[in-house]
Enzyme design. Structure first.
Site, mmCIF file in Angstrom:
data_model
loop_
_atom_site.group_PDB
_atom_site.id
_atom_site.type_symbol
_atom_site.label_atom_id
_atom_site.label_comp_id
_atom_site.label_asym_id
_atom_site.label_seq_id
_atom_site.Cartn_x
_atom_site.Cartn_y
_atom_site.Cartn_z
ATOM 1 N N SER A 1 12.054 -2.705 4.858
ATOM 2 C CA SER A 1 12.478 -2.978 6.232
ATOM 3 C C SER A 1 13.711 -3.874 6.265
ATOM 4 O O SER A 1 14.603 -3.690 7.096
ATOM 5 C CB SER A 1 11.327 -3.612 7.029
ATOM 6 O OG SER A 1 10.948 -4.851 6.463
ATOM 7 N N ASP B 1 8.452 -9.854 5.492
ATOM 8 C CA ASP B 1 8.787 -10.291 4.139
ATOM 9 C C ASP B 1 10.056 -9.574 3.681
ATOM 10 O O ASP B 1 10.651 -8.796 4.433
ATOM 11 C CB ASP B 1 7.622 -10.027 3.188
ATOM 12 C CG ASP B 1 7.273 -8.542 3.129
ATOM 13 O OD1 ASP B 1 7.874 -7.764 3.893
ATOM 14 O OD2 ASP B 1 6.407 -8.158 2.331
ATOM 15 N N ASP C 1 11.590 -7.187 0.576
ATOM 16 C CA ASP C 1 11.444 -6.410 -0.652
ATOM 17 C C ASP C 1 12.773 -6.483 -1.387
ATOM 18 O O ASP C 1 13.808 -6.040 -0.859
ATOM 19 C CB ASP C 1 11.105 -4.954 -0.338
ATOM 20 C CG ASP C 1 9.720 -4.820 0.276
ATOM 21 O OD1 ASP C 1 8.761 -5.310 -0.339
ATOM 22 O OD2 ASP C 1 9.606 -4.245 1.372
ATOM 23 N N ASP D 1 8.674 -9.871 -2.384
ATOM 24 C CA ASP D 1 8.136 -8.963 -3.401
ATOM 25 C C ASP D 1 9.280 -8.605 -4.329
ATOM 26 O O ASP D 1 10.300 -8.050 -3.888
ATOM 27 C CB ASP D 1 7.577 -7.690 -2.762
ATOM 28 C CG ASP D 1 6.147 -7.871 -2.306
ATOM 29 O OD1 ASP D 1 5.596 -8.961 -2.500
ATOM 30 O OD2 ASP D 1 5.582 -6.920 -1.727
ATOM 31 N N LYS E 1 7.593 1.660 14.559
ATOM 32 C CA LYS E 1 6.717 0.799 13.752
ATOM 33 C C LYS E 1 5.764 0.005 14.644
ATOM 34 O O LYS E 1 4.583 -0.148 14.313
ATOM 35 C CB LYS E 1 7.558 -0.153 12.895
ATOM 36 C CG LYS E 1 8.141 0.491 11.644
ATOM 37 C CD LYS E 1 8.885 -0.495 10.779
ATOM 38 C CE LYS E 1 7.949 -1.382 9.993
ATOM 39 N NZ LYS E 1 8.663 -2.206 8.993
ATOM 40 N N TYR F 1 -0.629 2.665 10.993
ATOM 41 C CA TYR F 1 0.351 2.101 10.059
ATOM 42 C C TYR F 1 -0.397 1.425 8.920
ATOM 43 O O TYR F 1 -1.210 0.531 9.149
ATOM 44 C CB TYR F 1 1.251 1.087 10.766
ATOM 45 C CG TYR F 1 2.378 0.561 9.899
ATOM 46 C CD1 TYR F 1 3.520 1.329 9.704
ATOM 47 C CD2 TYR F 1 2.306 -0.674 9.272
ATOM 48 C CE1 TYR F 1 4.570 0.871 8.906
ATOM 49 C CE2 TYR F 1 3.343 -1.145 8.475
ATOM 50 C CZ TYR F 1 4.470 -0.374 8.301
ATOM 51 O OH TYR F 1 5.498 -0.822 7.515
#
Length: 493
Positions: free
Chosen positions: A69, A80, A82, A135, A196, A205
């Protein structure tokens, strides 16, 4: 009126906190920049440990690329990040990433709650940096230096990759392809934010529960944007639901890519809702969709279409589209999945591990009962003091109302205890009536918790032993758990 409808949708997104503030954006950019600096220092340390020539150490480079995202620019204030760490061929995952880089990150004051997730399909480190959850998987490229602006679609950088590095790169490559194939980035971002929110509110989701994940939604939205390049925000959202309410599954959804032929490749026949990864004709999005979740997703697509097909009627209100799914009105019975552990750290491990095995539980319930609705939202029972998480999964009227939940629980317990490395918590399955639900559950409010799947082996009291470099005699590269696995030594938390 079309413009007015689009503006009201933008205002709804703002009110929902889906668009981060300038300060939040700056904070995330600073975090990424600091991570890049740490990774650059890390790769030079590793190069020195390999006894590479000084000139080569000076020239060697590693970098960080964002995806998910954040990479698509559709993250919210609570999202968060990625981020993929890309290193050169001499920097290994087992020793250099999970030990050396882990120790460097752990020593930083901005970093907290760091641990290694090695049992996942894509091994990674998960930690908070200045309070933002990161992450961080790793990919090792067959070059001596990874340029900061590395092109992950260039075959030169993709040659001779090991399977783990290829999987780690798939998210970054998919993101880059999507962004290259879009007619209008801003419209795509706005539509994806809306979709979303809709998917989360309507309970469709969450890949681990058999529903749609972030990459699935991104490709579905991009496909609609490609087919309606001049559409307004309002029109694109309506066309999204119109397109997928009547999509002839299992015909795969694929983006138009001039670099790839549209036909001539084998279709994905194992998935109920195949979605092809862009820039990769043979690869499809990983999916856990089952008969139950397929039915629920299609039902929600149809509801979305019925809601948005007449946007110009005077009484139209976007809030109806985003109403939380009314679980307690739709179902008379639920399977209550109760997970607990002795402390909050162990609960995080246990919940993440069990969630990664949820597909087998959904399939078992379908086998003995019929369709079920595995609500992805996590709930807390305020009357219970031990650390715990509760899921409530709706049960459709099946072949029998006498569901043998004890046999289902026994079967699932075998599955989740097989391979779990940490301290197992407790898992209990119960069938409860809607009338028995605790008021604190608030099933229809859409206000439950959501956490990322995560498991680790964490015990700060365990003895820790030094790890010596394979290239420098008597040089300690970091410390690991005394009971570490020899191939992927645990970085100890």
């Amino acid at each position: 009126m079309d413009e007015e409808r689009s503006l009201s949708l933008v205002q709804l997104m703002t009110n929902e906190g889906l668009v981060p503030s300038t300060e939040e954006e700056d904070k995330r950019r600073n975090v990424i920049q600091k991570l890049k600096e740490i990774v650059l220092a890390w790769v030079k340390r590793v190069a020195w440990q390999r006894r590479l020539p000084k000139e080569q150490i000076a020239e060697t480079h590693a970098t960080i690329l964002t995806y998910g995202s954040y990479g698509l620019g559709v993250h919210g204030s609570e999202s968060d990040i990625d981020a993929l760490c890309l290193g050169p061929e001499f920097a290994t995952m087992a020793e250099d990433f999970f030990v050396v880089l882990h120790n460097m990150l752990k020593s930083r004051p901005e970093v907290s709650e760091i641990h290694c997730v090695k049992d996942a399909k894509v091994p990674l480190m998960r930690f908070k940096f200045d309070g933002i959850l990161i992450d961080l998987p790793y990919a090792c490229l067959h070059v001596l230096s990874v340029p900061e602006n590395v092109d992950v679609l260039n075959p030169f950088f993709l040659r001779d990759l090991d399977e783990t590095s290829w999987k780690s790169l798939s998210g970054v490559r998919a993101n880059k392809c999507i962004l290259q194939l879009l007619p209008d980035l801003e419209k795509f971002q706005s539509v994806l934010r809306c979709i979303k929110l809709w998917a989360k509110r309507r309970g469709v989701y969450g890949n681990l529960h058999g529903f749609l994940g972030g990459v699935h939604l991104a490709i579905l939205v991009a496909h609609v944007c490609q087919n309606h390049p001049k559409g307004s925000l309002n029109t694109l959202v309506a066309n999204f639901f119109k397109t997928y309410a009547y999509w002839p599954w299992p015909t795969p959804v694929m983006l138009q890519d001039p670099m790839l032929p549209a036909a001539g490749y084998p279709s994905e026949t194992r998935s109920l809702m195949p979605i092809r990864l862009p820039c990769s004709p043979h690869e499809y999005c990983h999916s856990n969709i089952t008969r139950s979740t397929f039915y629920k997703i299609r039902t929600e697509f149809l509801r979305g279409h019925n809601t948005t097909r007449d946007l110009m009627r005077p009484d139209f209100d976007w809030h109806f589209l985003f109403e939380p799914f009314p679980y307690s009105k739709k179902f008379a019975r639920f399977v209550k999945v109760y997970l607990s552990a002795s402390n909050q750290d162990e609960l995080g491990d246990w919940v993440g591990w069990v969630k990664s095995r949820f597909r087998s539980l959904i399939l078992k319930l379908e086998e003995v009962q019929g369709l079920c609705d595995p609500n992805p939202t996590e709930y807390i029972d305020v009357d219970v003091t031990e650390p715990h998480i509760v899921f409530y999964w709706g049960l459709q009227p099946g072949r029998t109302n006498l569901l043998d939940i004890v046999a289902v629980e026994k079967d699932f317990l075998k599955n989740i205890h097989n391979g779990f490395q940490g301290s197992p918590g407790r898992m209990e399955l119960l069938v409860v009536q809607a009338s028995q639900l605790s008021k604190s559950s608030q099933l229809d409010s859409g206000s439950g918790r959501r956490t990322k799947a995560c498991w680790k082996n964490l015990d700060y009291n365990r003895p820790r032993i030094p790890v010596y470099s394979q290239h420098l005699p008597n040089y300690i590269i970091g410390y690991v758990d005394a009971k570490a696995d020899s191939k992927y030594p645990s970085a100890g938390g």
